[in-house]
Design a protein around this motif. Structure first.
Motif, PDB file in Angstrom:
ATOM      1  N   TYR A  32      30.371  26.969  43.796  1.00  0.00           N
ATOM      2  CA  TYR A  32      31.194  27.707  44.758  1.00  0.00           C
ATOM      3  C   TYR A  32      30.313  28.598  45.624  1.00  0.00           C
ATOM      4  CZ  TYR A  32      35.071  26.609  41.559  1.00  0.00           C
ATOM      5  OH  TYR A  32      35.987  25.975  40.760  1.00  0.00           O
ATOM      6  N   GLN A  33      30.617  28.645  46.934  1.00  0.00           N
ATOM      7  CA  GLN A  33      29.917  29.556  47.832  1.00  0.00           C
ATOM      8  C   GLN A  33      30.934  30.164  48.798  1.00  0.00           C
ATOM      9  OE1 GLN A  33      25.910  28.491  49.222  1.00  0.00           O
ATOM     10  NE2 GLN A  33      26.665  28.788  51.300  1.00  0.00           N
ATOM     11  N   VAL A  34      30.861  31.481  48.948  1.00  0.00           N
ATOM     12  CA  VAL A  34      31.777  32.199  49.833  1.00  0.00           C
ATOM     13  C   VAL A  34      31.345  31.976  51.281  1.00  0.00           C
ATOM     14  CG1 VAL A  34      32.752  34.445  50.437  1.00  0.00           C
ATOM     15  CG2 VAL A  34      32.127  33.966  48.052  1.00  0.00           C
ATOM     16  N   ILE A  35      32.278  31.522  52.114  1.00  0.00           N
ATOM     17  CA  ILE A  35      32.005  31.398  53.549  1.00  0.00           C
ATOM     18  C   ILE A  35      32.394  32.711  54.227  1.00  0.00           C
ATOM     19  CG2 ILE A  35      32.549  30.160  55.689  1.00  0.00           C
ATOM     20  CD1 ILE A  35      33.098  27.662  53.952  1.00  0.00           C
ATOM     21  N   THR A  36      33.624  33.147  54.001  1.00  0.00           N
ATOM     22  CA  THR A  36      34.076  34.452  54.504  1.00  0.00           C
ATOM     23  C   THR A  36      34.928  35.117  53.437  1.00  0.00           C
ATOM     24  OG1 THR A  36      36.090  33.518  55.499  1.00  0.00           O
ATOM     25  CG2 THR A  36      34.151  33.692  56.926  1.00  0.00           C
ATOM     26  N   GLY A  37      34.920  36.442  53.438  1.00  0.00           N
ATOM     27  CA  GLY A  37      35.749  37.189  52.506  1.00  0.00           C
ATOM     28  C   GLY A  37      34.958  37.754  51.341  1.00  0.00           C
ATOM     29  N   SER A  38      35.693  38.252  50.341  1.00  0.00           N
ATOM     30  CA  SER A  38      35.086  38.884  49.169  1.00  0.00           C
ATOM     31  C   SER A  38      35.753  38.388  47.898  1.00  0.00           C
ATOM     32  CB  SER A  38      35.239  40.400  49.228  1.00  0.00           C
ATOM     33  OG  SER A  38      34.617  40.914  50.371  1.00  0.00           O
ATOM     34  N   VAL A  39      34.931  38.247  46.862  1.00  0.00           N
ATOM     35  CA  VAL A  39      35.380  37.757  45.559  1.00  0.00           C
ATOM     36  C   VAL A  39      34.846  38.703  44.488  1.00  0.00           C
ATOM     37  CG1 VAL A  39      35.169  35.861  43.884  1.00  0.00           C
ATOM     38  CG2 VAL A  39      35.390  35.352  46.321  1.00  0.00           C
ATOM     39  N   LYS A  40      35.673  39.037  43.517  1.00  0.00           N
ATOM     40  CA  LYS A  40      35.177  39.821  42.387  1.00  0.00           C
ATOM     41  C   LYS A  40      35.109  38.931  41.158  1.00  0.00           C
ATOM     42  CE  LYS A  40      39.611  41.802  40.850  1.00  0.00           C
ATOM     43  NZ  LYS A  40      40.361  43.045  40.619  1.00  0.00           N
ATOM     44  N   LEU A  41      34.100  39.178  40.345  1.00  0.00           N
ATOM     45  CA  LEU A  41      33.985  38.549  39.039  1.00  0.00           C
ATOM     46  C   LEU A  41      34.348  39.620  38.029  1.00  0.00           C
ATOM     47  CD1 LEU A  41      30.607  36.623  39.454  1.00  0.00           C
ATOM     48  CD2 LEU A  41      32.927  35.811  39.902  1.00  0.00           C
ATOM     49  N   ASN A  42      35.354  39.339  37.204  1.00  0.00           N
ATOM     50  CA  ASN A  42      35.773  40.357  36.257  1.00  0.00           C
ATOM     51  C   ASN A  42      36.049  39.761  34.874  1.00  0.00           C
ATOM     52  OD1 ASN A  42      38.329  39.201  36.265  1.00  0.00           O
ATOM     53  ND2 ASN A  42      39.383  41.013  36.976  1.00  0.00           N
ATOM     54  N   HIS A  43      36.189  40.667  33.939  1.00  0.00           N
ATOM     55  CA  HIS A  43      36.522  40.326  32.556  1.00  0.00           C
ATOM     56  C   HIS A  43      37.531  41.378  32.104  1.00  0.00           C
ATOM     57  CE1 HIS A  43      36.017  39.468  28.280  1.00  0.00           C
ATOM     58  NE2 HIS A  43      35.776  40.744  28.098  1.00  0.00           N
ATOM     59  N   ILE A  44      38.560  40.954  31.403  1.00  0.00           N
ATOM     60  CA  ILE A  44      39.539  41.899  30.864  1.00  0.00           C
ATOM     61  C   ILE A  44      39.179  42.146  29.406  1.00  0.00           C
ATOM     62  CG2 ILE A  44      41.991  42.374  30.457  1.00  0.00           C
ATOM     63  CD1 ILE A  44      41.159  42.103  33.456  1.00  0.00           C
ATOM     64  N   THR A  45      38.944  43.410  29.055  1.00  0.00           N
ATOM     65  CA  THR A  45      38.519  43.771  27.702  1.00  0.00           C
ATOM     66  C   THR A  45      39.698  43.682  26.727  1.00  0.00           C
ATOM     67  OG1 THR A  45      38.970  46.131  28.002  1.00  0.00           O
ATOM     68  CG2 THR A  45      36.770  45.330  28.635  1.00  0.00           C
ATOM     69  N   GLU A  46      39.362  43.788  25.436  1.00  0.00           N
ATOM     70  CA  GLU A  46      40.417  43.689  24.411  1.00  0.00           C
ATOM     71  C   GLU A  46      41.444  44.816  24.508  1.00  0.00           C
ATOM     72  OE1 GLU A  46      36.759  45.654  22.881  1.00  0.00           O
ATOM     73  OE2 GLU A  46      37.084  43.639  23.606  1.00  0.00           O
ATOM     74  N   GLN A  70      32.233  42.668  37.026  1.00  0.00           N
ATOM     75  CA  GLN A  70      30.839  42.286  36.827  1.00  0.00           C
ATOM     76  C   GLN A  70      30.078  42.244  38.160  1.00  0.00           C
ATOM     77  OE1 GLN A  70      29.433  41.201  33.768  1.00  0.00           O
ATOM     78  NE2 GLN A  70      31.268  41.811  32.694  1.00  0.00           N
ATOM     79  N   SER A  71      30.774  41.817  39.217  1.00  0.00           N
ATOM     80  CA  SER A  71      30.092  41.667  40.501  1.00  0.00           C
ATOM     81  C   SER A  71      31.121  41.537  41.624  1.00  0.00           C
ATOM     82  CB  SER A  71      29.203  40.422  40.465  1.00  0.00           C
ATOM     83  OG  SER A  71      28.317  40.408  41.542  1.00  0.00           O
ATOM     84  N   ILE A  72      30.678  41.856  42.827  1.00  0.00           N
ATOM     85  CA  ILE A  72      31.460  41.636  44.041  1.00  0.00           C
ATOM     86  C   ILE A  72      30.593  40.761  44.951  1.00  0.00           C
ATOM     87  CG2 ILE A  72      32.558  42.676  46.059  1.00  0.00           C
ATOM     88  CD1 ILE A  72      33.970  43.662  43.639  1.00  0.00           C
ATOM     89  N   LEU A  73      31.149  39.644  45.390  1.00  0.00           N
ATOM     90  CA  LEU A  73      30.397  38.693  46.212  1.00  0.00           C
ATOM     91  C   LEU A  73      31.007  38.612  47.602  1.00  0.00           C
ATOM     92  CD1 LEU A  73      30.223  36.066  43.384  1.00  0.00           C
ATOM     93  CD2 LEU A  73      28.390  37.594  44.092  1.00  0.00           C
ATOM     94  N   LYS A  74      30.136  38.444  48.595  1.00  0.00           N
ATOM     95  CA  LYS A  74      30.582  38.433  49.987  1.00  0.00           C
ATOM     96  C   LYS A  74      30.075  37.183  50.695  1.00  0.00           C
ATOM     97  CE  LYS A  74      31.138  42.508  51.965  1.00  0.00           C
ATOM     98  NZ  LYS A  74      32.398  43.016  52.018  1.00  0.00           N
ATOM     99  N   ASP A  75      30.291  37.158  52.003  1.00  0.00           N
ATOM    100  CA  ASP A  75      29.921  36.013  52.851  1.00  0.00           C
ATOM    101  C   ASP A  75      28.538  35.462  52.511  1.00  0.00           C
ATOM    102  OD1 ASP A  75      32.171  37.094  54.014  1.00  0.00           O
ATOM    103  OD2 ASP A  75      31.350  37.211  56.028  1.00  0.00           O
ATOM    104  N   GLY A  76      28.478  34.151  52.297  1.00  0.00           N
ATOM    105  CA  GLY A  76      27.206  33.475  52.102  1.00  0.00           C
ATOM    106  C   GLY A  76      26.687  33.454  50.682  1.00  0.00           C
TER     107      GLY A  76
END
Length: 198
Positions: free
Chosen positions: A35-49, A56-62
């Protein structure tokens, strides 16, 4: 862009659009695509117990999303969720690996990106082990700013809310608010119209 869009398309890449809060993939799923972001923002997360979100991270364009899993057979350790309307290109895992074999420069670019991300993740993990909230916050800000070209002071507009900063650093939101104000008074960052600049 980490890998040229036309090159990804030529290896059976598919472009998809996602609305804010849409799930791109979920923790525990078997990766089938790069997967690669062309436009916009994506977060990587984990829900704890205890049902807390750990970002974990915020990813942006490219930027690529969990590209490490293109090279190993493991399930996703995180969820990928759109935090804005975004467009993503995805390439079947086997075709992406073929692209890496066929295009040396693209492979080197991905390797360098992975290495830089891992390096800064180690630094961020060390900072998150600190008992000092300002060390945790500054380490996280350095991590996110490391993916931008302009490294001059206050050039990076932090795309995170105070609540998201708390989720990433494991701090309480009240602690983040106090620490950010103190960091501003120490000229580590600036606040303009409630936005943080680092």
């Amino acid at each position: 862009m980490l890998v040229d869009i036309d090159l990804l398309l030529s290896y059976d890449g598919l472009i998809e659009t996602f609305n804010t809060s849409d799930i791109i993939f979920e923790e525990g799923e078997v990766p089938k695509f790069y997967y690669q972001v062309i436009t916009g923002s994506v977060k990587l997360n984990h829900i704890t117990e205890d049902n807390r979100e750990l970002i974990q991270s915020i990813l942006k364009d490219g930027q690529s999303v969990c590209e490490l899993l293109s090279f190993i057979d493991k399930t996703f350790p995180v969820n990928a969720i759109a935090i804005s309307d975004c467009t993503i290109i995805k390439v079947p895992k086997d075709r992406f690996l073929q692209l890496m074999d066929d295009h040396r420069q693209a492979a080197k670019d991905v390797q360098r990106f992975v290495a830089e991300r891992l390096y800064h993740k180690f630094i961020m993990m060390q900072n998150n082990a600190s008992k000092y909230s300002h060390v945790r916050i500054e380490g996280m800000l350095k991590y996110f700013k490391s993916f931008t070209n302009d490294q001059s002071p206050y050039s990076y507009e932090v795309p995170l809310t105070r609540k998201q900063l708390a989720s990433i650093t494991g701090l309480r939101i009240e602690t983040v608010i106090r620490s950010v104000k103190k960091m501003e008074s120490e000229k580590i960052l600036q606040i303009k119209n409630r936005k943080i600049y680092f």
